[in-house]
Design a protein around this motif. Structure first.
Motif, PDB file in Angstrom:
ATOM      1  N   ARG A 173       0.833  -1.211   0.000  1.00 32.29           N
ATOM      2  CA  ARG A 173       0.000   0.000   0.000  1.00 32.29           C
ATOM      3  C   ARG A 173       0.862   1.253   0.000  1.00 32.29           C
ATOM      4  O   ARG A 173       0.655   2.157  -0.802  1.00 32.29           O
ATOM      5  N   SER A 209      -4.736  -6.150 -11.644  1.00 26.46           N
ATOM      6  CA  SER A 209      -5.656  -5.033 -11.412  1.00 26.46           C
ATOM      7  C   SER A 209      -5.717  -4.153 -12.654  1.00 26.46           C
ATOM      8  O   SER A 209      -5.071  -3.125 -12.729  1.00 26.46           O
ATOM      9  N   ARG A 212      -3.800   2.846  -6.314  1.00 28.67           N
ATOM     10  CA  ARG A 212      -4.124   2.035  -5.141  1.00 28.67           C
ATOM     11  C   ARG A 212      -3.315   0.752  -5.160  1.00 28.67           C
ATOM     12  O   ARG A 212      -2.951   0.194  -4.139  1.00 28.67           O
ATOM     13  N   ILE A 213      -3.116   0.260  -6.367  1.00 26.57           N
ATOM     14  CA  ILE A 213      -2.273  -0.925  -6.542  1.00 26.57           C
ATOM     15  C   ILE A 213      -1.739  -0.865  -7.967  1.00 26.57           C
ATOM     16  O   ILE A 213      -2.364  -0.267  -8.839  1.00 26.57           O
ATOM     17  N   THR A 248      -9.052  -2.992  -4.029  1.00 20.91           N
ATOM     18  CA  THR A 248      -8.182  -2.547  -5.106  1.00 20.91           C
ATOM     19  C   THR A 248      -8.656  -2.908  -6.514  1.00 20.91           C
ATOM     20  O   THR A 248      -8.014  -2.524  -7.486  1.00 20.91           O
ATOM     21  N   SER A 278     -14.270  -0.559  -7.721  1.00 21.28           N
ATOM     22  CA  SER A 278     -12.804  -0.456  -7.706  1.00 21.28           C
ATOM     23  C   SER A 278     -12.199  -1.060  -8.978  1.00 21.28           C
ATOM     24  O   SER A 278     -11.181  -0.572  -9.473  1.00 21.28           O
TER      25      SER A 278
END
Lengths: 478, 247
Positions: free
Chosen positions: A255, B217, A265-266, B158, B63
Motif C-alpha cells: 500500500r 488489477s 491504489r495498486i 483494489t 474499484s
C-alpha cells in the motif's frame, strides 16, 4: 556501475541549461507528486500506514542477520537456490557463470536498481548473451546507451521524437512524431519476439519475505510476469535490506510503496514467487535463483547515524518532492540512486570524498522527509554528511574542505570571541574590500568571495558599525 | 564465492553484536501475528466473503472499474455466457484459451465461444510436464486472441483478481493474449489486501502455499513516454471482469 558523483556540478549545470529537458521533466515530476498527495488524502489511515511501515522496516533491519538466514533457508526449502554476494563484482560473476552453464542465449531483464549497481546488462551483452531491458523506460534507456534518470520513470527526460528515433531506424527529422500510444505499440511488437525466445530472466525484488521465501514483484507493464512465466531460468537480485518478516507485512508495504510511487491504489501486477514452477505446471521457470547483495550496505548498517537509510523501499517519492532534483535531474547524481535518497546512500556506498557535493545540493526544506512512506529523516542525514565533509568525522580522508576554508573559519571564530577583536576585524575587512566596493556593493571581489560575486552582488561592509552609530544616536537624542 | 556464514557473520558484526539475536515475537506493532491469529483472520475473511457477498461485489465493481477493467454484471450463467460471446465477436476472435476453473464450465463457456465461430482450447492436463509441453503451451498462449479465467479470489479494496498458477491454470492465459476475461462469483471477493495476505500466510503455515500468485488489477499499462498513460505494453490491452451475481 562506476560512480561519477564527482561530476555533480558540471552535470547539474548542463541539465539546468537544457530547456527541452527542463520542460519534459517538470510536468512528470509534478504529476507524480500530485498523484501521491491525492492517494495519501484518499487513504484515511495513511499516517498509521506510514508508522507501521517504518516499524516493520526498523524491526527488520535491527534483526537483519536473523531474517537473512531465515530467508535463505526458506528459499532453499521451496526448491530455489541462494547466493550471497559481498559486492557487485561477485554477484555479476555468479550470474554470468550460471548463464554459461545453462547455455543461455537470450536474457530478459526487468527493472532493478541493484542490477544497475552491477552494470549487469552491459556485462552480459559483452559476454555474448542477448540481454534486453524489458521495462519500456529501461528499454529506451538501453537503446540510447544511457543510465536511468529516475527510480521509477527511467526515461522521463526523453521526448517522443527522441523515442521515435530510437525505436524506428527510418524515422527522420521532420517526420510526423508518433504519439505515445503508437510508440508503445512499436515497442510491444519488438519486445514480444524477445519474450518468446528468452531462456533466462533477471528481475529485481520489491520485497522478499523471510518466513516463506517468497519474493514480490510490482509492475504495471507485465514484464515482471513475463519474466516469471516464460524463461526456463529465473534469477532475482536484491539488496540485502529488502526483507520483510512475514507475508502479512506485504499488505502494508505494498500500500505505501505503490501509493507513494505512482499514486495508484495498486499496480496492475503484483507477482509473488515462491520458488521454481511446480511439476504439474504448464509454464514457469525450472530454476529459481536468488542473489542477495551487500555491495557496501554493511557500511550503512554499522553506521548508526546512517542505518535508517536501509529502510528505503525505492518508491521515488523523495525525488519528486525535491526542489533540487526536479531541476538538476537524475544524471547529475552520478550513480544508481539519484535525488535525496541518493545523496545520502551514494556518498556512503561509493565514498564521500568524490560525492561531497551531493549532500550539499539540498535546501534542507524537508519535503523528502514529509514524502517518505517509511519516514526516513533524510535532512538529518544530509546534515550529518555535510558535517563529515567539513570535519572528516571518523575518517580524515573524507574531509574535502580546503586549508583556506578551514583557516578562514578559524580566524572567524577567533574574531568572534572578543568585542575588540570583532571591531578591529570588521574595520580591517571593510578597508581590505574598499577597492572592490562601488555604491555600497561589492561587484567583483577577490577569491574566495569571488565565488559569490560571480553570480550576484554582495553588500559592502558599512564604514561605521551598528554599535558605534547606535551609541551616537543615543547621545544625540538625550 | 561469498560464503553464507561469513556474509551473515559480517551482518551480525555490523549490527554491533557477536551472535544472532532472535527477534522478539511480541513486537509492539502487532504486524507480526502468530499462526493462530492469522488462521482466525483467514477464517473470518472466508465467512465475510460469503455473508457480505453482494456488498463486496458492489465494491469490487467500483474499484475494478477505477483500475481499468471493463466491468459487466451477469444475473445468471446464461447472461455470463452471452457476455463472453459478445466480447469474442467484438474482438473478432479466432482462437480462445481458457483455464480449467469450474465456473467456466458452469456458464457453458465452450459452447458460447464455438458458436461465434472461434476455436477454444483448455489449459488442462494431468501429471508432470516437460520442456516440450512447456514450449508448446507457450506458443499457444502467445498466438491466442482471448484468454479466459475464473478467479481464485478478488479484492474489493483494489479491484484485483487473484490467480494461483497451477496444473490447469497456466501463467500465460491471463497475460499473453491481447484480451483477458475473468469471471468472478459471489463468495470469492475479499474485503482488502489484509485478508488476502492473511489467507496466504495461513496457507503457508499449513504447508499449502502455492508456487506463485498473481494479483491483476486492470490492463497492462505504462507511462514511460512523456508521462502519458498507455494501455497494453506487455500484457493484455483490454481486460473484462464479468461479475456473476448468482452462484
Amino acid at each position: 556501475m562506476k560512480p561519477l558523483t564527482v561530476n555533480f556540478r558540471s552535470k547539474a549545470s548542463q541539465t539546468l541549461a537544457d530547456a527541452q529537458i527542463q520542460q519534459s521533466i517538470e510536468h512528470v515530476y509534478t504529476g507524480f507528486f500530485q498523484s501521491r498527495l491525492a492517494a495519501a488524502a484518499d487513504t484515511p489511515d495513511w499516517e498509521v500506514l506510514r508508522t507501521k511501515g517504518k516499524a516493520i522496516k526498523d524491526h527488520t533491519i535491527a534483526h537483519l542477520d536473523y531474517y537473512l538466514g531465515q530467508l535463505a533457508d526458506s528459499v532453499e526449502a521451496n526448491g530455489g537456490s541462494v547466493f550471497f554476494a559481498a559486492d557487485a563484482v561477485e554477484a555479476r560473476k555468479h550470474i554470468i557463470d550460471l548463464a554459461h552453464r545453462r547455455e543461455i542465449k537470450t536474457v530478459i531483464k526487468s527493472k532493478s536498481m541493484v542490477s544497475e549497481e552491477m552494470g549487469l546488462a552491459e556485462a552480459m551483452n559483452a559476454e555474448g548473451f542477448e540481454t534486453i531491458e524489458t521495462d519500456l523506460g529501461e528499454y529506451i534507456i538501453q537503446l540510447a546507451n544511457e543510465t536511468p534518470y529516475h527510480l521509477i520513470a527511467p526515461a522521463v527526460h526523453k521526448s517522443r521524437a527522441d523515442v521515435a528515433k530510437l525505436l524506428d531506424d527510418d524515422f527522420k527529422e521532420g517526420d510526423r512524431i508518433p504519439d505515445a500510444s503508437e510508440l508503445t505499440m512499436m515497442a510491444r511488437k519488438k519486445l514480444r519476439g524477445v519474450f518468446e525466445r528468452a531462456d533466462m530472466s533477471v528481475t529485481g525484488v520489491n520485497f522478499a519475505v523471510a518466513e516463506s521465501g517468497s519474493i514480490a514483484l510490482v509492475t504495471n507493464e507485465g514484464n515482471g510476469r513475463m519474466s516469471t512465466s516464460v524463461p526456463r531460468v529465473h534469477v532475482a537480485v536484491m539488496g540485502m535490506e529488502k526483507i520483510v518478516p512475514s507475508i502479512q507485512d506485504l499488505s502494508t508495504m505494498l500500500r505505501i510503496l505503490i501509493r507513494s510511487a505512482t499514486g495508484q491504489r495498486i499496480s496492475t501486477y503484483v507477482t509473488m514467487i515462491n520458488g521454481p514452477r511446480k511439476p504439474e505446471e504448464e509454464e514457469g521457470p525450472e530454476e529459481f535463483h536468488l542473489v542477495i547483495m551487500d555491495n557496501g550496505r554493511q557500511k550503512l548498517l554499522e553506521d548508526e547515524q546512517m542505518r535508517e537509510s536501509l529502510n528505503c523501499i525505492r518508491c521515488g517519492a523523495c525525488l519528486n518532492a525535491c526542489p533540487v532534483y526536479r531541476k538538476v535531474g537524475g544524471h547529475a547524481y552520478g550513480w544508481v540512486y539519484p535525488g535525496p535518497i541518493g545523496a545520502i546512500v551514494s556518498p556512503v556506498l561509493t565514498g564521500l570524498k568524490d560525492a561531497s557535493n551531493l549532500p550539499a545540493a539540498s535546501s534542507l526544506c524537508g519535503a523528502c522527509h514529509v514524502a517518505c512512506p517509511v519516514k526516513i529523516n533524510i535532512p538529518r542525514m544530509l546534515l550529518e554528511l555535510r558535517w563529515r565533509t567539513a570535519e572528516g568525522s571518523t575518517d580524515k580522508k573524507e574531509r574535502t574542505s580546503s586549508i583556506t576554508e578551514r583557516g578562514i573559519w578559524k580566524m572567524w571564530r577567533f574574531g568572534m570571541m572578543g568585542r575588540k577583536r570583532f571591531d578591529i576585524g570588521a574595520r580591517l575587512s571593510g578597508l581590505a574590500l574598499l577597492p572592490f566596493t562601488k555604491n555600497g556593493w561589492l561587484k567583483k571581489a577577490p577569491p574566495p568571495i569571488s565565488g559569490w560575486t560571480s553570480t550576484r552582488d554582495f553588500p559592502a561592509i558599512a564604514s561605521k558599525s551598528l554599535k558605534s552609530r547606535f551609541g551616537k544616536r543615543d547621545r544625540n537624542s538625550r | 564465492m561469498a560464503d553464507r556464514a561469513e556474509f551473515l557473520a559480517r551482518v551480525t558484526l555490523s549490527l554491533g553484536r557477536s551472535e544472532v539475536l532472535a527477534p522478539p515475537t511480541d513486537h509492539s506493532t502487532t504486524v507480526f501475528e502468530d499462526a493462530d491469529t492469522a488462521k482466525s483472520r483467514a477464517d473470518s475473511a472466508t465467512n465475510d466473503a460469503a455473508e457480505r457477498s453482494s456488498d463486496l461485489l458492489n465494491r469490487l465493481a467500483e474499484s475494478a472499474d477505477a483500475a481499468g477493467w471493463k466491468v459487466h454484471r451477469a444475473r445468471n450463467p446464461e447472461a455470463a455466457a452471452g457476455l463472453v460471446a459478445e466480447i469474442c465477436e467484438q474482438k473478432s476472435a479466432g482462437s480462445v484459451l481458457r483455464s480449467s476453473h469450474d465456473v467456466l464450465e458452469e456458464i457453458g463457456t465452450d459452447d458460447a465461444v464455438t458458436n461465434t465461430g472461434a476455436t477454444i482450447a483448455v489449459t488442462e492436463h494431468v501429471g508432470e510436464t516437460n520442456r516440450g509441453l512447456v514450449e508448446e503451451s507457450k506458443q499457444r498462449a502467445f498466438s491466442t486472441d482471448i484468454g479466459i479465467t475464473g478467479v481464485d479470489y478478488a479484492v474489493a479494496e483494489t479491484g484485483t483478481v487473484v490467480l494461483h498458477p497451477r496444473g490447469g491454470l497456466s501463467r500465460l492465459v491471463s497475460l499473453a493474449p491481447p484480451t483477458h476475461i475473468a469471471v468472478v462469483r459471489p463468495g470469492e471477493v475479499l474485503d482488502s489486501l489484509d485478508e488476502l495476505f492473511a489467507m496466504e500466510r495461513n496457507s503457508f503455515m499449513s504447508g499449502e502455499l502455492a508456487g506463485s500468485m498473481n494479483l491483476i488489477s486492470g490492463p497492462s499499462k505504462t507511462a514511460d513516454i512523456e508521462g502519458t498513460t498507455v494501455t497494453g505494453i506487455h500484457g493484455p490491452l483490454e481486460v473484462h471482469l464479468i461479475i456473476l451475481e448468482t452462484g
